[in-house]
Write a protein that holds these residues in place. Sequence first.
Motif, mmCIF file in Angstrom:
data_model
loop_
_atom_site.group_PDB
_atom_site.id
_atom_site.type_symbol
_atom_site.label_atom_id
_atom_site.label_comp_id
_atom_site.label_asym_id
_atom_site.label_seq_id
_atom_site.Cartn_x
_atom_site.Cartn_y
_atom_site.Cartn_z
ATOM 1 N N ILE B 445 0.838 -1.201 0.000
ATOM 2 C CA ILE B 445 0.000 0.000 0.000
ATOM 3 C C ILE B 445 0.876 1.255 0.000
ATOM 4 C CG2 ILE B 445 -1.664 1.332 1.405
ATOM 5 C CD1 ILE B 445 -2.832 -1.481 2.181
ATOM 6 N N ALA B 446 1.992 1.167 0.732
ATOM 7 C CA ALA B 446 2.885 2.322 0.811
ATOM 8 C C ALA B 446 3.718 2.499 -0.466
ATOM 9 C CB ALA B 446 3.805 2.176 2.022
ATOM 10 N N ASN B 447 3.755 1.507 -1.361
ATOM 11 C CA ASN B 447 4.591 1.569 -2.565
ATOM 12 C C ASN B 447 3.784 1.272 -3.834
ATOM 13 O OD1 ASN B 447 7.597 1.753 -1.500
ATOM 14 N ND2 ASN B 447 6.564 0.239 -0.207
ATOM 15 N N PRO B 448 2.866 2.157 -4.207
ATOM 16 C CA PRO B 448 2.010 1.880 -5.368
ATOM 17 C C PRO B 448 2.811 1.679 -6.667
ATOM 18 C CG PRO B 448 1.740 4.155 -4.574
ATOM 19 C CD PRO B 448 2.551 3.444 -3.547
ATOM 20 N N LYS B 449 3.963 2.328 -6.785
ATOM 21 C CA LYS B 449 4.737 2.183 -8.018
ATOM 22 C C LYS B 449 5.238 0.753 -8.187
ATOM 23 C CE LYS B 449 8.441 3.940 -10.835
ATOM 24 N NZ LYS B 449 8.370 2.687 -11.534
ATOM 25 N N ILE B 450 5.659 0.179 -7.053
ATOM 26 C CA ILE B 450 6.136 -1.211 -7.111
ATOM 27 C C ILE B 450 4.986 -2.149 -7.474
ATOM 28 C CG2 ILE B 450 7.057 -3.121 -5.709
ATOM 29 C CD1 ILE B 450 8.836 -1.099 -4.304
ATOM 30 N N VAL B 451 3.811 -1.875 -6.896
ATOM 31 C CA VAL B 451 2.646 -2.698 -7.224
ATOM 32 C C VAL B 451 2.370 -2.637 -8.728
ATOM 33 C CG1 VAL B 451 0.164 -3.031 -6.867
ATOM 34 C CG2 VAL B 451 1.634 -2.415 -4.937
ATOM 35 N N ALA B 452 2.434 -1.430 -9.279
ATOM 36 C CA ALA B 452 2.186 -1.253 -10.707
ATOM 37 C C ALA B 452 3.206 -2.029 -11.535
ATOM 38 C CB ALA B 452 2.221 0.235 -11.066
ATOM 39 N N ASP B 453 4.466 -1.929 -11.107
ATOM 40 C CA ASP B 453 5.532 -2.659 -11.813
ATOM 41 C C ASP B 453 5.254 -4.158 -11.801
ATOM 42 O OD1 ASP B 453 6.890 -0.418 -12.477
ATOM 43 O OD2 ASP B 453 8.442 -0.593 -10.926
ATOM 44 N N ILE B 454 4.910 -4.667 -10.626
ATOM 45 C CA ILE B 454 4.656 -6.115 -10.517
ATOM 46 C C ILE B 454 3.494 -6.501 -11.418
ATOM 47 C CG2 ILE B 454 3.897 -7.977 -8.973
ATOM 48 C CD1 ILE B 454 5.356 -6.495 -6.679
ATOM 49 N N GLN B 455 2.461 -5.648 -11.405
ATOM 50 C CA GLN B 455 1.273 -5.977 -12.205
ATOM 51 C C GLN B 455 1.574 -5.959 -13.709
ATOM 52 O OE1 GLN B 455 -1.407 -3.170 -10.454
ATOM 53 N NE2 GLN B 455 -2.258 -4.673 -9.008
ATOM 54 N N SER B 456 2.579 -5.104 -14.085
ATOM 55 C CA SER B 456 2.922 -5.087 -15.507
ATOM 56 C C SER B 456 3.960 -6.157 -15.855
ATOM 57 C CB SER B 456 3.443 -3.698 -15.899
ATOM 58 O OG SER B 456 4.704 -3.483 -15.294
ATOM 59 N N GLY B 457 4.215 -7.051 -14.889
ATOM 60 C CA GLY B 457 5.088 -8.194 -15.201
ATOM 61 C C GLY B 457 6.520 -8.096 -14.698
ATOM 62 N N LYS B 458 6.886 -6.924 -14.156
ATOM 63 C CA LYS B 458 8.265 -6.791 -13.636
ATOM 64 C C LYS B 458 8.321 -7.340 -12.202
ATOM 65 C CE LYS B 458 9.065 -2.609 -16.335
ATOM 66 N NZ LYS B 458 8.887 -1.148 -16.182
ATOM 67 N N THR B 459 8.336 -8.670 -12.128
ATOM 68 C CA THR B 459 8.257 -9.282 -10.795
ATOM 69 C C THR B 459 9.493 -8.983 -9.945
ATOM 70 O OG1 THR B 459 9.116 -11.293 -11.770
ATOM 71 C CG2 THR B 459 6.734 -11.162 -11.502
ATOM 72 N N LYS B 460 10.593 -8.630 -10.614
ATOM 73 C CA LYS B 460 11.825 -8.337 -9.858
ATOM 74 C C LYS B 460 11.638 -7.156 -8.921
ATOM 75 C CE LYS B 460 15.633 -10.162 -12.569
ATOM 76 N NZ LYS B 460 16.626 -9.830 -13.573
ATOM 77 N N ALA B 461 10.671 -6.300 -9.251
ATOM 78 C CA ALA B 461 10.440 -5.107 -8.438
ATOM 79 C C ALA B 461 10.128 -5.459 -6.986
ATOM 80 C CB ALA B 461 9.305 -4.296 -9.038
#
Lengths: 96, 492
Positions: B445-461
């Motif tokens: 919740i505190a890191n929405p950018k990371i969530v977005a990255d993960i959702q776009s397939g960048k699981t390394k985030a």
Amino acid sequence: MGLSREDVIKVAQLARLELSEAEIAALTSQLGDVLTYIEQLSKLDTEGVEPMAHAVEMVNVLAEDVIEESFDREQILSNAPSRDDTCYRVPPVLGE
Amino acid sequence: MSGTAYTTVIGLEVHVQLDTRSKLFCRCSSQFGAPPNTQTCPVCSGQPGALPVMNLRAYELAMRAAIGLNCEIPQFTKWDRKNYFYPDLPKGFQTSQFDLPMSQDGYLDISDPEGAFEERRIGIIRAHLEEDAGKSLHDEEAGKADSRIDLNRCGTPLLEIVSQPDMRSAAEARVYLTELKLLLTYLEVSDCNMQEGSLRVDANVNLHIDREEDLIATPIVEVKNMNSFRAVQRALEYEVERQYELWQQTGRKLGDVGVTKETRGWDDEAQLTRAQRGKEESSDYRYFPEPDLLPVTATGEMVQSVRAGLGELPAALRTRLAREYQLSPYDADVLVNQGRSLVDYFVAVADRCGDGKSASNWLQQDVLRHLKETGTTIEAFAVPGEQLADLISAVHSGALTTSRGREVLTHLISNGGTVAQAMQQLGIEEVDQSELEELCRELLIANPKIVADIQSGKTKAAGALVGQAKGKNPNVNPHDVQRICLKLAAEM
Ligand SMILES: [Zn+2]
């Protein structure tokens, strides 16, 4: 069989003995006589006789590995012709 | 002219001091390091009329070593006098064995775990039991030309092990020595301490040079004065080059008129061999049977009982560890080469935690490093095998990460106790799954950018969240954090 003068010189050298010409001549003949005497044994037929490895027919005399007191250093060094407090002293060894 | 093919031919003579309490023919102590001439008596100082009696333990240890080297034990053995003059040899002869040695025709298999050469079988011509000489001390007093003689070592039991000229390189010679030393250490017949002179090596080396029609052998050289296995290897490498160059210059070969065996000494400082003064007629030792010692006979039962008591030897142990614990040959080799005590420790750990590979990794990466850094041995290692096994199990179950596992090990080394106690004292506790999910949710919740990255397939985030999670709770398992974050992000 006999013994040559060269044999005597070689044996003397191995035993670190310095022999005069007279001694070499005397020993060549004396030692040669000894060998000739022993040579008689080779006339015996030893076919079938097992070679002997030791003059005493006894084997397996072994001692337990238990430390006993060594000799006192002073006592054992007292037999040495040359010594210091802790060691025997000998003439320097060539090449050491 | 260069590049003619040749084969290096090396045979080794190794003398090892047998680990008895008393000497070979008298009951003076054979302990190393006593003040000069305090461990002698009429027998070992060569006084006229003194009579030797064979040390039973020395004979048994020699037989143990010989059987470990796969030698035949003849039924009958006797001793002979090897006559030569030297100040450290008060009797004027060494009591040794000539034509009826106590063992013969054995072998030692060697292989290179790094694969530099194929496994090879090195023949053992013989191993025989003989006495050591005394020592010449250097005289520190200026102006005195005498040598000083200490006879403490005189009469100490030695096993002389003579190999066939079966080694084909200096590296092979070194591996042979390493394996021989390991075997003798496993057999507990000698401490093989080179610094104290318990193991000494002489090497015979020459080259067989291929010429179209015939084989040419260079004169055989005996190399002495090598004080470490490394020195043996360097000396042999040097000698091979020297002999090849000399042959190119002079063409001198074995069998030429006037060619005799030469003795050369290794100068470790200068890294070269030097010709030693030839003891004239030195090969003429005029051996004859020692009349003062009785022969010894070995029965088949004796040989059987010694063989049965040898224990598991290095070669068999490597194979068994690799097979039973699924170790690579390399790992099995590393463990076995550390000695029997370390192998026992490994087996205790591996059996308890049920994972040989992990036990081997922890031993090699952590325990051995600790032993090396602190200069101690596995016998003195503070952590019992069962605690290391429990630690490995805790890492397996996820209760500990590897890095926290290392902290626990360090704690155990300094404080003792059990793994559970160490974890408690270090404040490590297993993190409850729901607690962990809660923590991950907060981070996402505190890191929405990371969530977005993960959702776009960048699981390394998700990796970036691991550090933050550890900051909030040092006990979390990074793999769990990553797994849960990926799952939760996908659901968001
Ligand atoms: Zn003694």
